[in-house]
Design an enzyme around this catalytic site. Structure first.
Site, PDB file in Angstrom:
ATOM      1  CB  SER A 302      -0.874   0.008   1.334  1.00 27.50           C
ATOM      2  OG  SER A 302      -0.012   0.513   2.360  1.00 27.50           O
ATOM      3  CG  ASP A 303       1.641   5.797  -1.037  1.00 27.18           C
ATOM      4  OD1 ASP A 303       2.574   5.797  -0.132  1.00 27.18           O
ATOM      5  OD2 ASP A 303       1.710   6.763  -2.190  1.00 27.18           O
ATOM      6  CG  HIS A 304       3.278   6.804   4.602  1.00 23.30           C
ATOM      7  ND1 HIS A 304       2.508   7.004   5.686  1.00 23.30           N
ATOM      8  CD2 HIS A 304       4.609   6.826   4.824  1.00 23.30           C
ATOM      9  CE1 HIS A 304       3.755   7.217   6.635  1.00 23.30           C
ATOM     10  NE2 HIS A 304       4.715   7.130   6.246  1.00 23.30           N
ATOM     11  N   GLY A 305      -0.094   4.713   4.753  1.00 21.92           N
ATOM     12  CA  GLY A 305      -1.146   4.719   5.534  1.00 21.92           C
ATOM     13  C   GLY A 305      -2.609   4.764   4.651  1.00 21.92           C
ATOM     14  CB  ALA A 306      -3.123   3.788   1.160  1.00 22.24           C
TER      15      ALA A 306
END
Ligand code: BGC
Length: 784
Positions: A302-306
């Site tokens: 995932s991207d950051h905190g997605a």
């Protein structure tokens, strides 16, 4: 916001986190373990059989250990060292990112080796345009139109990162961008599907090398941001993407596909939604397209905190639902949030996420570790403590020559009136501008482990090039901006050590000083543009103008009547209307990296002849956005030189771009012959050869890029006015000419039609060959 802090801590000017290493060592350090992990030792035969090895390991894992593998932790304040050591030993971490030295990472791997199954962890980092050595930003690399240059930058970056124990990079970033308001335009390779696809493919090969497992001096590529992140609405970062399938398949998806076909081991899932479904929980995107249609077998992160952001997107009620949706869609690893680790135990126990779905994700993560060679040797990139570099910042670790030669190829000469350039080495030069001597800005948007003080600024580069001759007088002339709101925004991440440092003098005092310097000079070199933070993640702009403080400076300099050479440093196409009318020369340098100042001086003095070409259109104004050369045809096209009434155009300013895609000048001149085709028609599986002769008609040796565009004259659906299909960079001595031949095959004519079938439709095709996308020579053939 917290994650940004983490990123900055890994940034060049920060101290290495030795404290973390020491604490962890005290907690976990045993003698350095090398060689195969326990599981691999017990099953040596399985090490050659990836599937059997992973199946066997999976059978031994508890639910908690499996979920632990899904966790990708950002090293930083939110994860104290003591806690991290415990998590590692408990098998509750799959990998980390943002720790970038071997002494930092060794104790972390030691921690993983103390876990029950001794599954190694991996270390990731944003190595986007260099690691210790910083290369030009993506737009600069793309401006070279030279795949050897791109490969060289990526290979060196991989080698340096691997030498610092990094296993995986979150790169290449191949998001097509047609909206320069978007700050991340700087990171990508521009607007064109073909050029970006070529770069994607070359980057993956250079980063990963061509062996399996990936060699100790290479890193796994994680292509991003899947998908369509560059098309966020209005260029506002993190916004929505709404796009019809044909545009998606023909224009935006090809670069990701090229990276995957080149063997990218991982994919980073984008933060945006696509037609109403966030990428992170998008089953169509991650399963149907990526895995089923494209056959991707690697890891998705995932991207950051997605994952937790699915609640903000409004498609999940809470974290539990967010975790369930992401798992079902196929997002394997959760980056920098606690959602999987907290929510999955209950979701799996209750059957809301199946064992199979969990196992699939774990398999991908173990598979990536296998491909990284970590089961054979968890310390493959960490090495032995005895071999650790005594000083990670040692200049001897940098690749300055590579950096300089790559940067020389990454600049685009936009204007050169009356041969204002090259400069003479005995000239008296007034060097002005807020970017003329700014180390930090040389680094550009993603500087990874690059150190600002190790960069060569333009001031240093010019001074060195002048040697004892000529004269250089420097005056800053202006701040990047006088807008306090903007300065505060840019310094938000680092109040204690601000990136944008304001000169406290009044704007008038600074301009007066610069004008005085200019009056005593033969020529003015003004380094203007954006501070690096202005073209970055979360740095969208409503305007493409140079900040007023810099425009005021330029106008005052112009009034001196001295030749005015602009050296632009920026991460997006800017509004250059004033500059175009008033500057004697304009050199677009983007952000050139560690050796930037030397490389720019090489160009300004003519030791190197510029040969870069724009990988992105420069619009005349924000109002023209999106402005891209390969736009679809319309029923009432505007024709230059004819009245615009009732055609598709704007009536309040000239139409067409300020500088077109593919454009760039040289200190010499090139002439292109008419196009000749090998035959007037092409059979279904045949080929047509298109050739031109390019001649250097000037007085200096130089390189140019011959560009092949095609237009499908009549198709079943509306097609672009032209599309780049091939290019060749050619070096020519004065008076020399070369024939350039392009082989056009069925693939070059193919596109996704209304049913999303990949077809080449019979009929007429126009061949357009030029040294930019606008001025072209044409010929036609028929596909039977
Ligand atoms: C960015 C990614 C980056 C990640 C880790 C995110 O905010 O969108 O491109 O790889 O942070 O630093």
């Amino acid at each position: 916001m917290s994650h940004k802090l983490t990123k900055r801590q890994a940034a060049p000017t920060r101290r290495p986190r030795l404290a973390l290493a020491v604490t962890l060592c005290a907690l976990a350090c045993s003698a350095v373990l090398t060689g195969p992990t326990a599981h691999a030792q017990a099953n040596p035969a399985l090490l050659g059989d990836k599937t059997a090895f992973i199946d066997d390991l999976l059978r031994q894992m508890t639910l908690e250990e499996k979920i632990g593998q899904l966790r990708l932790i950002s090293i930083g304040p939110e994860m104290p060292a003591k806690k991290l050591a415990e998590e590692l030993a408990a098998g509750r971490v799959g990998g980390t990112f943002n720790s970038v030295t071997r002494p930092e990472n060794r104790p972390l791997q030691d921690g993983a080796m103390r876990s029950r199954l001794k599954i190694p962890m991996f270390f990731a980092y944003d190595v986007i345009h260099g690691h210790r050595t910083t290369f030009p930003i993506g737009l600069g690399l793309a401006s070279s139109w030279d795949m050897d240059v791109v490969a060289r930058a990526m290979r060196v970056s991989a080698e340096e990162a691997a030498a610092d124990s990094i296993d995986m990079t979150f790169a290449p970033m191949v998001d097509i961008s047609r909206d320069p308001r978007w700050g991340r335009t700087s990171e990508g390779f521009g607007e064109d599907p073909y050029l970006v696809s070529r770069i994607a493919e070359v980057s993956v090969r250079a980063l990963q090398g061509d062996t399996k497992p990936i060699a100790a001096n290479r890193v796994m590529a994680s292509v991003k941001h899947f998908a369509l992140y560059g098309a966020v609405e209005g260029g506002r970062d993190y916004n929505v993407v709404n796009m019809d399938p044909q545009r998606m398949y023909n224009d935006y998806l090809p670069p990701y596909r090229a990276a995957i076909d080149a063997g990218a081991g991982a994919v980073m899932v984008a933060l945006n939604s696509i037609n109403g479904a966030p990428a992170t929980s998008n089953t169509w995107l991650l399963q149907d397209l990526l895995r089923r249609d494209w056959g991707f077998k690697g890891l998705t992160v995932s991207d950051h905190g997605a994952i937790t952001e699915l609640v903000n997107h409004g498609v999940a009620q809470n974290d539990s639902e967010a975790a369930r949706l992401s798992m079902k869609a196929g997002t394997d690893m959760s980056m920098a949030d606690q959602v999987y680790i907290k929510q999955l135990p209950e979701l799996v126990r209750s059957g809301k996420v199946s064992q199979q779905e969990l196992d699939n994700a774990v398999r991908d993560i173990l598979g990536a570790k296998y491909d990284l060679g970590l089961f054979k040797d968890p310390y493959v990139r960490i090495g032995r403590a005895a071999d650790d570099p005594p000083d990670v910042y040692a200049d001897s670790r940098l690749h300055r020559r590579d950096a300089r030669e790559v940067a020389q190829q990454s600049m685009v000469l936009l204007e050169n009136r009356n041969a204002a350039l090259p400069l003479k080495k005995n000239a008296r030069i007034a060097l002005v501008g807020p970017l003329a001597d700014s180390h930090i800005d040389m680094l550009g948007s993603w500087s990874a482990a690059g150190k600002d003080k190790q960069t060569i600024t333009l001031r240093q580069g010019l001074q060195a090039a002048l040697g004892g001759q000529g004269k250089l007088v420097y005056a800053r002339g202006a701040n990047i901006t006088e807008d306090k709101h903007i300065v505060d925004y840019l310094n938000f991440l680092n109040w204690d050590d601000p990136e944008v440092v304001q000169d406290k003098r009044s704007p008038k005092a600074m301009i007066d000083e610069a004008v005085k310097a200019a009056r005593h000079a033969d020529v003015i070199v003004a380094a203007v543009g954006e501070s690096r933070g202005m073209s970055h993640e979360s740095s969208s702009r409503t305007s493409l103008s140079l900040p007023q403080s810099q425009l005021d400076l330029l106008k005052a300099l112009k009034a001196t009547g001295k030749p005015l050479v602009l050296v632009l440093m920026n991460g997006r196409p800017l509004d250059l209307n004033w500059a175009r009318e008033n500057a004697s020369a304009i050199l677009e340098t983007w952000y050139t990296g560690t050796e930037g100042g030397n490389a720019i001086a090489d160009i300004l003095f003519g030791d190197v002849n510029p040969s870069g070409k724009l990988p992105i259109t420069f619009p005349r104004s924000v109002g023209q956005i999106p402005s891209y050369y390969n736009h679809p045809r319309v029923g009432r096209p505007y024709t230059e030189g004819k009245p615009g009434n009732y055609t598709s155009q704007y009536f309040d300013e000239p139409n067409g771009p300020l500088y077109p895609f593919g454009y760039g000048l040289s200190y010499t001149e090139f002439k292109l012959s008419e196009v000749s085709l090998s035959q007037p028609s092409m059979s279904a599986d045949g080929k047509v050869e298109a050739s031109v002769t390019v001649k250097n008609v000037g007085r200096r040796a130089g390189a140019t890029v011959v560009q092949l565009y095609l237009r499908d004259v009549a198709a079943s659906v509306v097609r672009p006015v032209k599309e780049l299909k091939d290019f060749r960079k050619v070096m020519l001595q004065p008076g020399e000419e070369k024939q350039v031949q392009f082989s056009i095959d069925r693939k070059a004519l193919s596109f996704y039609n209304a049913k999303l079938e990949y077809v080449a439709e019979p009929g007429e095709f126009q061949v357009q060959i030029g040294l930019d996308s606008k001025e072209v020579k044409t010929a036609s053939f028929n596909l039977q």
